[in-house]
Motif scaffolding. Structure first.
Motif, short mmCIF file in Angstrom:
data_model
loop_
_atom_site.label_atom_id
_atom_site.label_comp_id
_atom_site.label_asym_id
_atom_site.label_seq_id
_atom_site.Cartn_x
_atom_site.Cartn_y
_atom_site.Cartn_z
N ILE A 187 39.73 37.01 41.39
CA ILE A 187 38.58 37.34 40.54
C ILE A 187 39.08 37.64 39.13
O ILE A 187 39.97 38.49 38.95
CB ILE A 187 37.78 38.53 41.12
CG1 ILE A 187 37.27 38.17 42.53
CG2 ILE A 187 36.62 38.90 40.20
CD1 ILE A 187 36.42 39.22 43.20
N THR A 188 38.54 36.92 38.17
CA THR A 188 39.03 37.04 36.78
C THR A 188 37.89 37.47 35.84
O THR A 188 36.75 37.61 36.25
CB THR A 188 39.54 35.66 36.29
OG1 THR A 188 38.47 34.71 36.36
CG2 THR A 188 40.71 35.16 37.13
N GLY A 189 38.27 37.66 34.59
CA GLY A 189 37.30 37.75 33.50
C GLY A 189 36.31 38.90 33.57
O GLY A 189 36.62 40.01 34.01
N PHE A 190 35.09 38.59 33.15
CA PHE A 190 34.02 39.58 33.06
C PHE A 190 33.74 40.25 34.41
O PHE A 190 33.58 41.47 34.48
CB PHE A 190 32.75 38.89 32.54
CG PHE A 190 31.53 39.75 32.50
CD1 PHE A 190 31.32 40.63 31.45
CD2 PHE A 190 30.57 39.69 33.50
CE1 PHE A 190 30.19 41.44 31.40
CE2 PHE A 190 29.44 40.48 33.47
CZ PHE A 190 29.25 41.36 32.42
N VAL A 191 33.71 39.43 35.48
CA VAL A 191 33.39 39.97 36.80
C VAL A 191 34.48 40.95 37.24
O VAL A 191 34.20 42.04 37.76
CB VAL A 191 33.20 38.83 37.83
CG1 VAL A 191 33.08 39.37 39.25
CG2 VAL A 191 31.96 38.01 37.47
N LEU B 226 36.27 46.42 38.34
CA LEU B 226 37.32 47.45 38.26
C LEU B 226 36.73 48.81 37.91
O LEU B 226 37.27 49.85 38.28
CB LEU B 226 38.38 47.05 37.22
CG LEU B 226 39.36 45.96 37.67
CD1 LEU B 226 40.24 45.51 36.50
CD2 LEU B 226 40.21 46.43 38.85
N GLN B 227 35.59 48.80 37.20
CA GLN B 227 34.95 50.07 36.85
C GLN B 227 34.00 50.58 37.92
O GLN B 227 33.54 51.72 37.87
CB GLN B 227 34.15 49.92 35.56
CG GLN B 227 35.01 49.75 34.33
CD GLN B 227 34.18 49.68 33.07
OE1 GLN B 227 33.22 50.43 32.89
NE2 GLN B 227 34.53 48.78 32.18
N ARG B 228 33.68 49.73 38.89
CA ARG B 228 32.62 50.07 39.82
C ARG B 228 33.06 50.20 41.27
O ARG B 228 32.42 50.90 42.05
CB ARG B 228 31.52 49.00 39.74
CG ARG B 228 30.83 48.96 38.38
CD ARG B 228 29.71 49.95 38.30
NE ARG B 228 28.67 49.62 39.24
CZ ARG B 228 27.68 50.45 39.59
NH1 ARG B 228 27.63 51.66 39.07
NH2 ARG B 228 26.78 50.08 40.46
N ILE B 229 34.10 49.47 41.67
CA ILE B 229 34.54 49.53 43.07
C ILE B 229 36.06 49.51 43.11
O ILE B 229 36.71 49.25 42.11
CB ILE B 229 33.98 48.35 43.92
CG1 ILE B 229 34.59 47.01 43.46
CG2 ILE B 229 32.46 48.29 43.85
CD1 ILE B 229 34.22 45.82 44.36
N ASP B 230 36.60 49.79 44.31
CA ASP B 230 38.04 49.62 44.50
C ASP B 230 38.25 48.14 44.87
O ASP B 230 38.06 47.75 46.01
CB ASP B 230 38.50 50.56 45.61
CG ASP B 230 39.98 50.40 45.91
OD1 ASP B 230 40.59 49.38 45.47
OD2 ASP B 230 40.53 51.27 46.59
N LEU B 231 38.61 47.37 43.86
CA LEU B 231 38.65 45.92 44.01
C LEU B 231 39.59 45.48 45.14
O LEU B 231 39.27 44.59 45.92
CB LEU B 231 39.07 45.29 42.67
CG LEU B 231 38.93 43.78 42.51
CD1 LEU B 231 37.55 43.29 42.90
CD2 LEU B 231 39.24 43.38 41.07
#
Ligand code: FMN
Length: 369
Positions: free
Chosen positions: A345-349, A354-359
């Motif tokens: 997963i790259t870029g804007f998504v 990264l700010q919302r979940i534990d990726l």
């Protein structure tokens, strides 16, 4: 009541003749599957079937709710029958449009009734969240839900969440307080599966957690990047100020790819990934991200309005063949295996997530449901 029916006509007309899609993507360009030079499978052993809400379907694709509420023989009746015949032949689930018209004008019920042409299809009825608000003009109860399901012999009900559309619509119903409490009552009273469904602005992890807590059985995230209800209302309204408001909110919402990752990470509910799903590669990405099903609406509206059953089937089989091709190229024999292949997963998504979940924990556990 006439207004509810007229509104439906206008929505269909604009969706058939204007560009009603978001000006932004649904985010899947930032999601990458990894090509596998040695798939170690045979393409013809690939199985696209999925289990969802206790039923088995031949393809992981659902047609989500669009219409109903006209008289027998008229456009909404024709659209639903055409979609139903296609869904019956494909063995995929079918959603109907809002049944509010049928509750206000019972004589329109036949425009939702498709059992005569689709005896086996998994049929999902549809009612709107604002009608369950504490301050709704006429608050619906479990009785209306059961009527909506049983009158047309549906298998499940979707409650659509459309605050964006209602806030833009000149005559919109913005009575959303008390909806969660109503959902809790519905899910604890009726035996049919309840799907909480957005309509193009996406579901956040916070809302998903609330929906899981009140006992819904699945979430249709319907994210930003496909049909925009602000766009539809923009074309409908003639009032300059309302038009301006609609234009400002044309691209409001949570992109489908983002909403999918948030909801998958935060809940254990099965997910229908919809909102701008327009090709099989994107659909395969959504399934790999943890969706149980992919949903489409706008792409099948045009053939359905013409009564073209074969046209609807052709579109969906086209997507299915693309999904199958992706599965071959990543070495996935079935949808379960597709949900375990590596993803980048790259870029804007990526930045958003990264700010919302534990990726990392999401990427490891996306196949949990
Ligand atoms: N969603 C509902 O829950 N109830 C509806 O009555 C409803 N009517 C719709 C009518 C049209 C003509 C279209 C295009 C969509 C409608 N939707 C409705 C929303 C779709 O089910 C879907 O969530 C949304 O359009 C996103 O999918 P798409 O980008 O593939 O169109």
């Amino acid at each position: 009541e006439e207004q509810t029916i007229l509104r439906k006509f206008e929505h269909i007309k604009h969706c058939l003749t204007k560009n009603v899609e978001a000006h932004v993507t649904n985010g899947f360009e930032d999601v990458h599957l990894i090509h596998k030079s040695l798939p170690e499978i045979d393409k013809d052993e690939i199985d696209l079937s999925v289990k969802f809400l206790g039923r088995k379907f031949d393809y992981p694709i659902m047609i989500t709710g669009m219409t109903g509420g006209t008289r027998k023989g008229e456009i909404a009746w024709r659209i639903n029958r055409t979609l139903a015949q296609a869904a019956q032949e494909l063995n995929i689930p079918l959603g109907l449009g809002s049944q509010r018209a049928m509750i206000e004008k019972p004589e329109t019920w036949e425009s939702y009734y498709v059992r005569d042409v689709a005896p086996d299809v998994f049929l999902v009825g549809n009612l709107g969240a604002p009608q369950f608000g504490r301050n709704a003009k006429k608050r619906y109860s479990v009785d209306e839900v059961l009527y909506a399901i049983e009158k047309i012999e549906a298998d499940a009900i979707a409650i659509h969440m459309n605050p964006l559309q209602e806030s833009i619509q000149p005559e919109g119903d913005t009575t959303f307080s008390g909806v969660l409490e109503a959902l809790a009552e519905i899910t604890s009273t009726i035996d049919y599966p309840v799907i909480a469904k957005e309509t193009g602005a996406g579901v956040s992890k916070e809302v998903a957690v609330e929906l899981e807590a009140v006992g819904v059985d699945a979430i249709d995230i319907s994210g930003l990047g496909g049909t925009s209800w602000s766009a539809v209302e923009y074309y409908r309204t003639k009032d300059g100020e309302k038009r301006n408001l609609a234009l400002k909110f044309w691209d409001w919402g949570i992109k489908t790819a983002i909403s999918l990752a948030e909801v998958r990470w935060a809940t254990n509910l099965p997910i229908i990934a919809s909102g701008g799903m327009r090709d099989g590669i994107t659909m395969a990405k959504a399934l790999a991200m943890g969706a149980s099903m992919v949903g489409i609406a706008l792409p099948v509206l045009r053939p359905a309005a013409k009564g073209d059953v074969e046209g609807v089937i052709r579109i969906i089989k086209g997507y299915a063949e693309e999904i199958r091709n992706v599965m071959f190229l990543v070495g996935a024999r079935n949808i379960k295996e597709l949900r375990k292949v590596p993803l980048v997963i790259t870029g804007f998504v990526r930045e958003w997530l990264l700010q919302r979940i534990d990726l990392n924990s999401y990427l490891r556990a996306r196949f949990k449901m």
